[in-house]
Every structure is written in C-alpha cells, then in structure tokens.
Design a protein around this motif. Structure first.
Motif, PDB file in Angstrom:
ATOM      1  N   GLY A 128      43.269  48.121  51.119  1.00 20.94           N
ATOM      2  CA  GLY A 128      42.680  47.002  50.398  1.00 20.94           C
ATOM      3  C   GLY A 128      41.338  46.584  50.981  1.00 20.94           C
ATOM      4  N   LEU A 129      41.250  46.582  52.317  1.00 24.33           N
ATOM      5  CA  LEU A 129      39.978  46.238  52.965  1.00 24.33           C
ATOM      6  C   LEU A 129      38.902  47.267  52.624  1.00 24.33           C
ATOM      7  N   ARG A 130      39.287  48.534  52.631  1.00 20.22           N
ATOM      8  CA  ARG A 130      38.325  49.595  52.325  1.00 20.22           C
ATOM      9  C   ARG A 130      37.908  49.524  50.850  1.00 20.22           C
ATOM     10  N   ALA A 131      38.850  49.218  49.959  1.00 18.48           N
ATOM     11  CA  ALA A 131      38.516  49.065  48.539  1.00 18.48           C
ATOM     12  C   ALA A 131      37.555  47.886  48.349  1.00 18.48           C
ATOM     13  N   SER A 132      37.780  46.810  49.081  1.00 19.29           N
ATOM     14  CA  SER A 132      36.903  45.651  49.011  1.00 19.29           C
ATOM     15  C   SER A 132      35.490  46.015  49.482  1.00 19.29           C
ATOM     16  N   GLN A 133      35.389  46.826  50.511  1.00 22.96           N
ATOM     17  CA  GLN A 133      34.082  47.279  50.999  1.00 22.96           C
ATOM     18  C   GLN A 133      33.403  48.162  49.959  1.00 22.96           C
ATOM     19  N   ARG A 134      34.187  49.041  49.324  1.00 24.82           N
ATOM     20  CA  ARG A 134      33.649  49.892  48.249  1.00 24.82           C
ATOM     21  C   ARG A 134      33.076  49.022  47.131  1.00 24.82           C
ATOM     22  N   TYR A 161      35.073  38.513  42.906  1.00 28.20           N
ATOM     23  CA  TYR A 161      33.994  38.826  41.964  1.00 28.20           C
ATOM     24  C   TYR A 161      33.656  40.315  42.019  1.00 28.20           C
ATOM     25  N   HIS A 162      33.519  40.853  43.215  1.00 27.47           N
ATOM     26  CA  HIS A 162      33.213  42.276  43.365  1.00 27.47           C
ATOM     27  C   HIS A 162      34.328  43.143  42.795  1.00 27.47           C
ATOM     28  N   ALA A 163      35.581  42.765  43.046  1.00 23.12           N
ATOM     29  CA  ALA A 163      36.720  43.537  42.541  1.00 23.12           C
ATOM     30  C   ALA A 163      36.739  43.544  41.008  1.00 23.12           C
ATOM     31  N   GLU A 164      36.475  42.390  40.404  1.00 25.79           N
ATOM     32  CA  GLU A 164      36.453  42.310  38.940  1.00 25.79           C
ATOM     33  C   GLU A 164      35.284  43.097  38.346  1.00 25.79           C
ATOM     34  N   SER A 165      34.213  43.206  39.083  1.00 27.66           N
ATOM     35  CA  SER A 165      33.012  43.900  38.609  1.00 27.66           C
ATOM     36  C   SER A 165      33.083  45.407  38.802  1.00 27.66           C
ATOM     37  N   TRP A 166      33.914  45.861  39.705  1.00 30.68           N
ATOM     38  CA  TRP A 166      33.856  47.252  40.133  1.00 30.68           C
ATOM     39  C   TRP A 166      33.999  48.263  39.000  1.00 30.68           C
ATOM     40  N   SER A 167      34.937  48.083  38.103  1.00 33.12           N
ATOM     41  CA  SER A 167      35.123  49.108  37.062  1.00 33.12           C
ATOM     42  C   SER A 167      33.901  49.205  36.149  1.00 33.12           C
ATOM     43  N   TYR A 168      33.218  48.086  35.931  1.00 33.27           N
ATOM     44  CA  TYR A 168      32.015  48.106  35.099  1.00 33.27           C
ATOM     45  C   TYR A 168      30.841  48.731  35.853  1.00 33.27           C
ATOM     46  N   ASN A 172      31.903  59.104  46.341  1.00 33.68           N
ATOM     47  CA  ASN A 172      32.368  60.260  47.111  1.00 33.68           C
ATOM     48  C   ASN A 172      33.056  59.829  48.400  1.00 33.68           C
ATOM     49  N   ALA A 173      32.488  58.844  49.077  1.00 30.78           N
ATOM     50  CA  ALA A 173      33.098  58.336  50.314  1.00 30.78           C
ATOM     51  C   ALA A 173      34.447  57.702  50.004  1.00 30.78           C
ATOM     52  N   TRP A 174      34.530  56.960  48.893  1.00 29.15           N
ATOM     53  CA  TRP A 174      35.802  56.346  48.505  1.00 29.15           C
ATOM     54  C   TRP A 174      36.833  57.427  48.181  1.00 29.15           C
TER      55      TRP A 174
END
Length: 168
Positions: free
Chosen positions: A32-38, A122-129, A9-11
C-alpha cells in the motif's frame, strides 16, 4: 522513455516481486505504501503537462481532421476520447482536492497525517486517469507525426486553378 513509463515499469517490477501468483501482496502495508508512492510520482509527472493538455487535445483533433483517411489509425479517435474523459475527471478531482485542502484545519500542513492522508487519497483517486494519459498520451505524438509527414492538400484557390487549367 517518459517519466510515466518509468513509473509504470518500476511499479510492474515491484508488484511482480512482492505479490504471489494470484496477485495478492505478501505485505499489504508495504504494498500500500509503494502504491501510494506510485500514485504521487505519477501525479507529479503529469503536473508539468496538466495546463497544456486541453491545447494538445485540440491540436490533435484539428490535425486528425486534416489528415487523409489512409493516414489515420482507427484507434486514434477512441484514444482521444479516453484522454478527454480522463482529463475531465482529473479536473474534477483536482477541484475536490482544493476544496478538501482548504477545509483542513490550519494545523494540517504537508508532513502532517491529516494533510498527507488527504493528499494520498486524492492521488489514489486520480491514478487510473493518470494511467490513461500514460497509456494513451503517445497518441498525441503519433497524430502530430502523421500530420507533419502527410502531404498538404492544395489550397482551395490553387485547386480551382488546376481544375480550370485541366479543362483547357
């Protein structure tokens, strides 16, 4: 509301406010920084659940198999499949992260660019899962609720006794 729902929701609110009508960010770097934090927040929220997920899936599948047909939502089998596939991929990515982390120079500690960039990837690759788990994870609770409220079938011996009584 779960942590993952709060993060999503915050994203969504951030993305709506910081993109144009076509979905393009006003500031690519800040976005991009905010997406990385998400991504990092979502990964952290999942960690407390990670080691029990296989058991949760197995329990849900067992419960689903015991439910009367009328109590089963048709989407549950699909959603359990999505959760299994996402968990398999998350496990693979976690193993790759551990290998990457172990291959970093000894000077690459949390807070250094080398470490933080590898962790962010690693976090970016994992996010969709992880998003699959955030989206479909409530299925486990739905199946458990259905299983706990469904009438229990009679035990096999009791059913046989009832049939023999009915024939008399």
């Amino acid at each position: 509301m779960s942590d993952s729902e709060k993060i999503l929701n915050a994203w969504g609110a951030y993305s709506d406010e910081h993109t144009d009508l076509d979905g393009w960010p006003y500031d690519d770097h800040a976005y991009g920084l905010r997406a990385s934090q998400r991504d990092a927040d979502t990964a952290e929220a999942f960690e407390s659940l990670r080691y029990g997920t296989r058991h949760l899936l197995a329990t849900a599948e067992t419960q689903l198999g015991r439910l009367p047909e009328h109590a089963v939502q048709s989407r549950w089998v699909y959603q359990l499949g999505v959760l299994h596939a996402a968990l398999d991929r998350l496990d693979q990515l976690h193993e790759q992260w551990l290998e990457t982390r172990d291959a970093l120079p000894a000077t690459a500690k949390p807070g250094t660019t080398a470490f933080d960039d590898a962790l962010a990837e690693y976090h970016a690759e994992s996010w969709s899962y992880l998003d699959d788990w955030a989206t479909h994870g409530k299925t486990l609770r739905e199946i458990n609720t259905a299983a706990s409220t469904a009438p229990s079938p009679p035990a096999p011996a009791l059913a046989a006794d009832r049939r023999s009584l009915a024939r008399r």
